[in-house]
Design a protein around this motif. Sequence first.
Motif, PDB file in Angstrom:
ATOM      1  N   LYS A 174      33.613  27.965  43.359  1.00 33.13           N
ATOM      2  CA  LYS A 174      34.200  27.317  42.094  1.00 33.13           C
ATOM      3  C   LYS A 174      33.822  28.793  40.960  1.00 33.13           C
ATOM      4  CE  LYS A 174      32.083  22.669  43.297  1.00 33.13           C
ATOM      5  NZ  LYS A 174      30.467  22.153  42.635  1.00 33.13           N
ATOM      6  N   TRP A 175      32.921  29.726  41.443  1.00 31.96           N
ATOM      7  CA  TRP A 175      33.407  30.463  40.151  1.00 31.96           C
ATOM      8  C   TRP A 175      34.351  31.692  39.936  1.00 31.96           C
ATOM      9  CZ3 TRP A 175      33.298  35.755  40.712  1.00 31.96           C
ATOM     10  CH2 TRP A 175      33.101  36.606  39.971  1.00 31.96           C
ATOM     11  N   LEU A 176      34.543  32.407  41.637  1.00 32.30           N
ATOM     12  CA  LEU A 176      35.709  32.526  42.444  1.00 32.30           C
ATOM     13  C   LEU A 176      37.395  32.051  41.866  1.00 32.30           C
ATOM     14  CD1 LEU A 176      36.393  35.463  42.945  1.00 32.30           C
ATOM     15  CD2 LEU A 176      37.022  34.956  45.077  1.00 32.30           C
ATOM     16  N   THR A 177      36.845  30.800  42.142  1.00 28.71           N
ATOM     17  CA  THR A 177      38.412  29.412  41.741  1.00 28.71           C
ATOM     18  C   THR A 177      38.797  29.605  40.384  1.00 28.71           C
ATOM     19  OG1 THR A 177      38.222  28.837  43.605  1.00 28.71           O
ATOM     20  CG2 THR A 177      39.893  27.606  42.337  1.00 28.71           C
ATOM     21  N   GLY A 178      37.927  29.570  39.132  1.00 30.94           N
ATOM     22  CA  GLY A 178      37.963  29.679  37.988  1.00 30.94           C
ATOM     23  C   GLY A 178      38.208  30.779  37.585  1.00 30.94           C
ATOM     24  N   ALA A 179      37.781  31.707  37.730  1.00 30.73           N
ATOM     25  CA  ALA A 179      37.825  33.731  37.469  1.00 30.73           C
ATOM     26  C   ALA A 179      39.488  33.795  37.405  1.00 30.73           C
ATOM     27  CB  ALA A 179      36.890  34.277  38.485  1.00 30.73           C
ATOM     28  N   MET A 180      40.044  33.376  38.738  1.00 40.19           N
ATOM     29  CA  MET A 180      41.441  33.514  39.391  1.00 40.19           C
ATOM     30  C   MET A 180      42.353  32.611  38.735  1.00 40.19           C
ATOM     31  SD  MET A 180      43.336  33.069  42.915  1.00 40.19           S
ATOM     32  CE  MET A 180      42.515  34.741  43.594  1.00 40.19           C
ATOM     33  N   ILE A 181      42.060  31.732  38.142  1.00 34.94           N
ATOM     34  CA  ILE A 181      43.197  30.279  37.362  1.00 34.94           C
ATOM     35  C   ILE A 181      43.056  31.015  35.484  1.00 34.94           C
ATOM     36  CG2 ILE A 181      43.048  28.256  36.262  1.00 34.94           C
ATOM     37  CD1 ILE A 181      41.616  27.375  38.801  1.00 34.94           C
ATOM     38  N   GLY A 182      41.653  32.000  35.615  1.00 31.29           N
ATOM     39  CA  GLY A 182      42.264  32.267  33.863  1.00 31.29           C
ATOM     40  C   GLY A 182      42.537  33.488  34.437  1.00 31.29           C
ATOM     41  N   VAL A 183      42.733  33.947  35.526  1.00 34.14           N
ATOM     42  CA  VAL A 183      43.749  35.211  35.321  1.00 34.14           C
ATOM     43  C   VAL A 183      45.345  34.958  35.882  1.00 34.14           C
ATOM     44  CG1 VAL A 183      44.140  36.824  37.148  1.00 34.14           C
ATOM     45  CG2 VAL A 183      41.932  37.197  36.318  1.00 34.14           C
ATOM     46  N   VAL A 216      39.288  43.926  36.316  1.00 33.67           N
ATOM     47  CA  VAL A 216      39.074  42.193  36.462  1.00 33.67           C
ATOM     48  C   VAL A 216      39.627  42.002  37.622  1.00 33.67           C
ATOM     49  CG1 VAL A 216      38.903  39.934  35.416  1.00 33.67           C
ATOM     50  CG2 VAL A 216      37.824  42.066  34.593  1.00 33.67           C
ATOM     51  N   CYS A 217      40.956  41.960  37.002  1.00 32.96           N
ATOM     52  CA  CYS A 217      41.940  41.300  38.624  1.00 32.96           C
ATOM     53  C   CYS A 217      41.540  41.855  39.979  1.00 32.96           C
ATOM     54  CB  CYS A 217      43.248  41.861  37.979  1.00 32.96           C
ATOM     55  SG  CYS A 217      44.184  41.053  36.730  1.00 32.96           S
ATOM     56  N   ILE A 218      41.316  43.328  40.323  1.00 25.46           N
ATOM     57  CA  ILE A 218      41.124  44.039  41.164  1.00 25.46           C
ATOM     58  C   ILE A 218      39.883  43.795  41.743  1.00 25.46           C
ATOM     59  CG2 ILE A 218      40.123  46.222  42.398  1.00 25.46           C
ATOM     60  CD1 ILE A 218      42.086  47.287  40.697  1.00 25.46           C
ATOM     61  N   GLY A 219      38.778  43.341  40.801  1.00 26.98           N
ATOM     62  CA  GLY A 219      37.344  42.750  41.192  1.00 26.98           C
ATOM     63  C   GLY A 219      37.626  41.336  41.923  1.00 26.98           C
ATOM     64  N   VAL A 220      38.656  40.105  41.286  1.00 27.62           N
ATOM     65  CA  VAL A 220      38.784  38.972  41.518  1.00 27.62           C
ATOM     66  C   VAL A 220      39.475  38.972  42.939  1.00 27.62           C
ATOM     67  CG1 VAL A 220      40.413  36.842  40.932  1.00 27.62           C
ATOM     68  CG2 VAL A 220      39.091  37.801  39.059  1.00 27.62           C
ATOM     69  N   ALA A 221      40.916  39.655  43.576  1.00 25.97           N
ATOM     70  CA  ALA A 221      41.303  39.736  44.634  1.00 25.97           C
ATOM     71  C   ALA A 221      40.290  40.147  45.448  1.00 25.97           C
ATOM     72  CB  ALA A 221      42.689  41.104  44.426  1.00 25.97           C
ATOM     73  N   ALA A 222      39.469  41.240  45.371  1.00 28.55           N
ATOM     74  CA  ALA A 222      38.451  41.865  46.241  1.00 28.55           C
ATOM     75  C   ALA A 222      37.741  40.850  46.702  1.00 28.55           C
ATOM     76  CB  ALA A 222      37.540  43.015  45.029  1.00 28.55           C
ATOM     77  N   PHE A 223      36.864  39.922  45.959  1.00 29.54           N
ATOM     78  CA  PHE A 223      36.014  39.494  46.338  1.00 29.54           C
ATOM     79  C   PHE A 223      36.584  37.695  46.981  1.00 29.54           C
ATOM     80  CE2 PHE A 223      33.082  41.300  43.406  1.00 29.54           C
ATOM     81  CZ  PHE A 223      32.014  41.104  43.943  1.00 29.54           C
TER      82      PHE A 223
END
Length: 273
Positions: A174-183, A216-223
């Motif tokens: 859920k956290w990662l999905t929210g981060a991706m939506i935000g990005v 931040v984008c690299i971090g989200v993509a990596a996770f």
Amino acid sequence: MRTSSNPAFRNLPGNGQSGGYATFDRSGGALGAAGAYGEMAGPDVDPGRAGVDERPLTIDDVVMKTAMTAGTAIIAGVLTAWSGLYVLALPAAIVGLVLGLVLTFKPQWANAPMVLLYSAVEGVFLGGLTGILERIPNLQGVGFQAIVGTMGVFLGMLFVYKTGAVRVTPRFTKWLTGAMIGVVVLMLVNLVVSFFTTGGIGLRDGSPLAYLFSIVCIGVAAFSLLLDFDQAERAIRNGAPARFAWYIAFGLMVTLVWLYLEILRLLSYLRGD
């Protein structure tokens, strides 16, 4: 059950449903994970298992198909950059987007020709874009660095996943999905504002904020790779048909393309100074 932030993996049977890999019913029809992707024609199989005439998915299937898709993209990219056909980058980006959407919403079409075609087209796009950047004196060699960086992140996240250093839990998803939506929302806002103001809101103009956003984008993509690995592992554990290895490879390719683009962008900032 957890679902992946990768839109491709949301169509994997069993993703988001109880009973594992259970999108096929006994009438041969199937619904996507959220019921939004229409029907998939499939064999008469027990839910969560390959049919008697199909071989179950194995880790070797996933590794081999993923290696083939990544290798195809690298070869296509190198040939495009070497030949100087940079003009193909834009049409390849459009074709790649269309193919990606088709395979995402029609997962039953994810076979060897379609997935390898997608990888080749994305390779042409990335190769053309990289070739354009390589013509800038300060950015020569940036493509090789981006490839090494992408491979390093992929292997690093695979190690993190296999050792359990970061557990893929519903809360993490859920956290990662929210981060991706935000990005994605920030990207769209920056794009729209850039039509009226040079540089948009500063997310892609090489400013300190742009550095931070790329990281931040690299971090989200990596996770996101962790979620992809988890989806592939559960598909194997639930006895999915071997043919889904191509779809898993496609899903991983989607994440890797995004990761490469973000690493390439960050490197262009760092070496452009």
